[in-house]
Design a protein around this motif. Structure first.
Motif: not given
Length: 80
Positions: A3-5, A11, A16-20, A70, A72
């Motif tokens: 999970r990338v933040l 961003s 984008w802010r979040e994706r797998e 995760e 970030a």
């Protein structure tokens, strides 16, 4: 799967802010994957002051990613 933040200007740059992300096992491989998709984002991630938190702990250099990691990416902080 990681999970990338992305936060702040990272961003904004990526759109984008979040994706797998599948099939990456290290931070270096994740950076390379993200750079292959978006060279501008890759350059920003490699820029000075960008920090990486892996499972909510700041890490430096490469590190192994667990099956539900995760990651970030944090832009340089300013203030005083």
């Amino acid at each position: 799967m990681a999970r990338v933040l992305l936060f702040g200007r990272l961003s904004d740059l990526a759109g984008w802010r979040e994706r797998e992300v599948d099939a990456v096992t290290t931070l270096d491989a994740l950076r390379a994957f993200l750079t292959s998709e978006d060279a501008d984002l890759g350059a920003a991630l490699a820029g000075p002051g960008v920090q990486v938190a892996l499972d909510q702990a700041i890490v430096r250099g490469d590190a192994a990613l667990g099956p539900r990691a995760e990651v970030a990416f944090l832009p340089p902080m300013s203030g005083g």
